[in-house]
Design a protein around this motif. Structure first.
Motif, PDB file in Angstrom:
ATOM      1  N   MET A   1      -1.712  -0.894  -6.992  1.00  0.00           N
ATOM      2  CA  MET A   1      -2.910  -1.840  -6.826  1.00  0.00           C
ATOM      3  C   MET A   1      -3.039  -3.076  -7.707  1.00  0.00           C
ATOM      4  O   MET A   1      -3.349  -4.335  -7.496  1.00  0.00           O
ATOM      5  CB  MET A   1      -4.113  -1.125  -6.901  1.00  0.00           C
ATOM      6  N   VAL A   2      -2.696  -2.632  -8.889  1.00  0.00           N
ATOM      7  CA  VAL A   2      -2.617  -3.941 -10.097  1.00  0.00           C
ATOM      8  C   VAL A   2      -1.631  -4.973  -9.495  1.00  0.00           C
ATOM      9  O   VAL A   2      -1.966  -6.381  -9.429  1.00  0.00           O
ATOM     10  CB  VAL A   2      -2.398  -3.395 -11.356  1.00  0.00           C
ATOM     11  N   ASN A   3      -0.708  -4.489  -9.275  1.00  0.00           N
ATOM     12  CA  ASN A   3       0.641  -5.411  -8.926  1.00  0.00           C
ATOM     13  C   ASN A   3       0.269  -6.360  -7.827  1.00  0.00           C
ATOM     14  O   ASN A   3       0.530  -7.580  -7.682  1.00  0.00           O
ATOM     15  CB  ASN A   3       2.026  -4.740  -8.671  1.00  0.00           C
ATOM     16  N   ASN A   4      -0.486  -5.410  -6.595  1.00  0.00           N
ATOM     17  CA  ASN A   4      -0.712  -6.315  -5.368  1.00  0.00           C
ATOM     18  C   ASN A   4      -1.989  -7.532  -5.963  1.00  0.00           C
ATOM     19  O   ASN A   4      -1.645  -8.594  -5.311  1.00  0.00           O
ATOM     20  CB  ASN A   4      -1.209  -5.181  -4.396  1.00  0.00           C
ATOM     21  N   ARG A   5      -2.645  -7.159  -6.367  1.00  0.00           N
ATOM     22  CA  ARG A   5      -3.914  -8.167  -6.733  1.00  0.00           C
ATOM     23  C   ARG A   5      -3.152  -9.077  -7.701  1.00  0.00           C
ATOM     24  O   ARG A   5      -3.870 -10.039  -7.571  1.00  0.00           O
ATOM     25  CB  ARG A   5      -5.022  -7.125  -7.096  1.00  0.00           C
ATOM     26  N   PHE A   6      -2.291  -8.799  -8.743  1.00  0.00           N
ATOM     27  CA  PHE A   6      -1.984  -9.630  -9.579  1.00  0.00           C
ATOM     28  C   PHE A   6      -1.308 -10.564  -8.915  1.00  0.00           C
ATOM     29  O   PHE A   6      -1.272 -11.904  -8.999  1.00  0.00           O
ATOM     30  CB  PHE A   6      -1.241  -8.777 -10.794  1.00  0.00           C
ATOM     31  N   ASN A   7      -0.291 -10.100  -7.934  1.00  0.00           N
ATOM     32  CA  ASN A   7       0.663 -11.086  -7.136  1.00  0.00           C
ATOM     33  C   ASN A   7      -0.324 -12.090  -6.415  1.00  0.00           C
ATOM     34  O   ASN A   7       0.175 -13.110  -6.344  1.00  0.00           O
ATOM     35  CB  ASN A   7       1.433 -10.280  -6.156  1.00  0.00           C
ATOM     36  N   HIS A   8      -1.278 -11.546  -5.722  1.00  0.00           N
ATOM     37  CA  HIS A   8      -2.007 -12.364  -4.969  1.00  0.00           C
ATOM     38  C   HIS A   8      -2.573 -13.528  -5.877  1.00  0.00           C
ATOM     39  O   HIS A   8      -2.726 -14.808  -5.322  1.00  0.00           O
ATOM     40  CB  HIS A   8      -3.152 -11.457  -4.212  1.00  0.00           C
ATOM     41  N   PHE A   9      -3.183 -13.098  -7.027  1.00  0.00           N
ATOM     42  CA  PHE A   9      -3.750 -14.156  -7.880  1.00  0.00           C
ATOM     43  C   PHE A   9      -2.747 -15.121  -8.161  1.00  0.00           C
ATOM     44  O   PHE A   9      -2.952 -16.294  -7.931  1.00  0.00           O
ATOM     45  CB  PHE A   9      -4.505 -13.242  -9.180  1.00  0.00           C
TER      46      PHE A   9
ATOM     47  N   GLN B   1      -3.497 -19.838 -21.903  1.00  0.00           N
ATOM     48  CA  GLN B   1      -4.909 -19.777 -22.110  1.00  0.00           C
ATOM     49  C   GLN B   1      -5.415 -18.425 -22.092  1.00  0.00           C
ATOM     50  O   GLN B   1      -6.698 -18.038 -22.483  1.00  0.00           O
ATOM     51  CB  GLN B   1      -5.558 -20.503 -20.804  1.00  0.00           C
ATOM     52  N   ALA B   2      -4.673 -17.448 -21.637  1.00  0.00           N
ATOM     53  CA  ALA B   2      -4.927 -16.162 -21.884  1.00  0.00           C
ATOM     54  C   ALA B   2      -4.539 -15.200 -23.213  1.00  0.00           C
ATOM     55  O   ALA B   2      -4.618 -14.075 -23.243  1.00  0.00           O
ATOM     56  CB  ALA B   2      -4.493 -15.221 -20.732  1.00  0.00           C
ATOM     57  N   GLY B   3      -3.908 -16.058 -23.867  1.00  0.00           N
ATOM     58  CA  GLY B   3      -3.356 -15.599 -25.191  1.00  0.00           C
ATOM     59  C   GLY B   3      -1.956 -15.019 -24.925  1.00  0.00           C
ATOM     60  O   GLY B   3      -1.686 -13.949 -25.630  1.00  0.00           O
ATOM     61  N   LEU B   4      -1.139 -15.481 -23.848  1.00  0.00           N
ATOM     62  CA  LEU B   4       0.016 -14.853 -23.556  1.00  0.00           C
ATOM     63  C   LEU B   4       1.100 -15.787 -23.511  1.00  0.00           C
ATOM     64  O   LEU B   4       0.988 -16.847 -23.259  1.00  0.00           O
ATOM     65  CB  LEU B   4      -0.085 -13.970 -22.174  1.00  0.00           C
TER      66      LEU B   4
ATOM     67  N   ARG C   1      -2.887  -3.884 -16.901  1.00  0.00           N
ATOM     68  CA  ARG C   1      -4.427  -4.303 -16.614  1.00  0.00           C
ATOM     69  C   ARG C   1      -5.076  -5.093 -17.514  1.00  0.00           C
ATOM     70  O   ARG C   1      -5.846  -5.958 -17.009  1.00  0.00           O
ATOM     71  CB  ARG C   1      -5.408  -2.895 -16.776  1.00  0.00           C
ATOM     72  N   GLU C   2      -4.604  -4.866 -18.825  1.00  0.00           N
ATOM     73  CA  GLU C   2      -4.768  -5.942 -19.779  1.00  0.00           C
ATOM     74  C   GLU C   2      -4.515  -7.382 -19.541  1.00  0.00           C
ATOM     75  O   GLU C   2      -5.365  -8.349 -19.649  1.00  0.00           O
ATOM     76  CB  GLU C   2      -4.329  -5.455 -21.155  1.00  0.00           C
ATOM     77  N   VAL C   3      -3.387  -7.605 -19.012  1.00  0.00           N
ATOM     78  CA  VAL C   3      -2.987  -9.119 -18.944  1.00  0.00           C
ATOM     79  C   VAL C   3      -3.732  -9.442 -17.527  1.00  0.00           C
ATOM     80  O   VAL C   3      -4.523 -10.526 -17.315  1.00  0.00           O
ATOM     81  CB  VAL C   3      -1.663  -8.857 -18.009  1.00  0.00           C
ATOM     82  N   ALA C   4      -4.048  -8.535 -16.615  1.00  0.00           N
ATOM     83  CA  ALA C   4      -4.821  -9.119 -15.368  1.00  0.00           C
ATOM     84  C   ALA C   4      -6.152  -9.293 -15.773  1.00  0.00           C
ATOM     85  O   ALA C   4      -6.795 -10.369 -15.511  1.00  0.00           O
ATOM     86  CB  ALA C   4      -4.857  -7.774 -14.475  1.00  0.00           C
ATOM     87  N   GLN C   5      -6.734  -8.450 -16.556  1.00  0.00           N
ATOM     88  CA  GLN C   5      -8.142  -8.731 -17.155  1.00  0.00           C
ATOM     89  C   GLN C   5      -8.358 -10.082 -17.868  1.00  0.00           C
ATOM     90  O   GLN C   5      -9.330 -10.744 -17.631  1.00  0.00           O
ATOM     91  CB  GLN C   5      -8.646  -7.590 -17.995  1.00  0.00           C
TER      92      GLN C   5
ATOM     93  N   LEU D   1      -9.775  -6.552 -10.232  1.00  0.00           N
ATOM     94  CA  LEU D   1      -9.261  -5.369  -9.943  1.00  0.00           C
ATOM     95  C   LEU D   1     -10.061  -4.142  -9.312  1.00  0.00           C
ATOM     96  O   LEU D   1     -11.373  -4.603  -9.709  1.00  0.00           O
ATOM     97  CB  LEU D   1      -8.395  -4.635 -11.168  1.00  0.00           C
ATOM     98  N   SER D   2      -9.671  -3.278  -8.522  1.00  0.00           N
ATOM     99  CA  SER D   2     -10.773  -2.266  -7.920  1.00  0.00           C
ATOM    100  C   SER D   2     -10.752  -0.986  -8.690  1.00  0.00           C
ATOM    101  O   SER D   2     -10.075  -0.851  -9.533  1.00  0.00           O
ATOM    102  CB  SER D   2     -10.304  -2.027  -6.383  1.00  0.00           C
TER     103      SER D   2
END
Ligand code: ADP
Ligand code: UDP
Length: 237
Positions: free
Chosen positions: A48-56, A168-171, A226-230, A236-237
């Motif tokens: 789920m995280v990767n699917n939504r991350f990839n889409h973003f 911009q996300a500190g990464l 999740r941290e990176v995504a956030q 995320l769901s």
């Protein structure tokens, strides 16, 4: 759109045909593998995280003018994508030394690379994805000279877009792998961009927030994704 038979089951995703010959469903599974499939584990929610991350990420790249496979998000674990004739090479750009570069050249992990480097690897698990160069790619017909140039140009364009997005996300975007394919004569970014296929470090602490947590047995793999995504604002769901 109707999902039809399974076309290919890879190490982390399953690809399905659809009733549209120009579209495929990519299903992101929880399977996580490293060392050419030698180490495999199921990690809850990773798909789920990767699917939504990839889409973003692919949406941001499209907005920046990079042609991608993106059609739409179908569910937590599935995306509809353009069906591409995949080129069997991986394109790797590195901003900071890590991973196989460190092992191969005996350089120090964490050294900033100026300029960023570019490498091609052949997609072949049995041969452990050997590094190849442009002559091999042309001589064996895996891609044309023009496609090679386009893959390099687009991979570096992705670098300029994503380096600043992550900054911009500190990464820190340490390195990443891209795969391209062709549809209607156009070179298009396919596969995925997720923490499974790139290295991301916290900019201040240099904590690893990508698949190296799995490779190195550090734990907290999906928590890091999740941290990176956030931080990026991925829903995320
Ligand atoms: P692997 O094949 O390395 O085990 P995956 O589990 O990620 O990797 O499997 C996904 C497969 O789908 C890969 O072989 C990839 O090249 C292929 N693929 C990804 N995106 C597309 C696309 N848009 N069209 C066709 N094939 C794709
Ligand atoms: N990578 C990938 N798939 C591969 C090989 C590499 O997604 O089959 C990614 C990897 O996650 C890293 C970058 O490409 O972000 C460079 O990987 P490297 O060559 O350092 O290899 P590794 O450390 O995986 O052996």
């Amino acid at each position: 759109m109707e999902k039809r038979s399974e076309l290919y089951r890879g190490k982390a995703k399953t690809v399905y045909q659809t009733d549209d010959p120009n579209r495929l469903v990519l299903e992101f599974r929880n399977d996580t593998s490293a060392f050419d499939g030698e180490k495999v584990e199921q990690l809850d929610d990773k798909g789920m995280v990767n699917n939504r991350f990839n889409h973003f990420i692919m949406t941001r790249l499209e907005e920046a003018g990079i042609p991608t496979q993106l059609d739409k998000l179908l569910s937590d674990n599935e995306s509809l994508v353009k069906k591409l004739e995949m080129i069997p090479v991986e394109c790797v750009v590195r901003n900071i030394a890590a991973g196989s570069l460190v092992r191969r050249l005996g350089v120090e992990e964490g050294k900033e690379l100026n300029p960023p480097t570019f490498e091609f690897f052949l997609k072949n698990d049995a041969l452990h994805d050997p590094m190849v160069n442009e002559y091999h790619i042309q001589a064996f017909g895996w891609a044309s000279k023009e496609q090679i140039e386009q893959m390099k140009t687009l991979t570096f364009k992705v670098n300029s877009v994503l380096k600043s997005l992550f900054e911009q996300a500190g990464l820190l975007l340490v390195d990443y792998k891209l795969e391209f394919g062709v549809v209607d004569g156009q070179l298009v970014l396919g596969d995925e961009f997720t923490p499974d296929g790139c290295r991301l470090w916290d900019a201040k602490t240099r904590e690893k927030l990508d698949k190296d947590r799995f490779r190195q047995g550090l734990g907290g793999v999906v928590e890091a994704y999740r941290e990176v995504a956030q931080r990026l604002g991925v829903e995320l769901s």
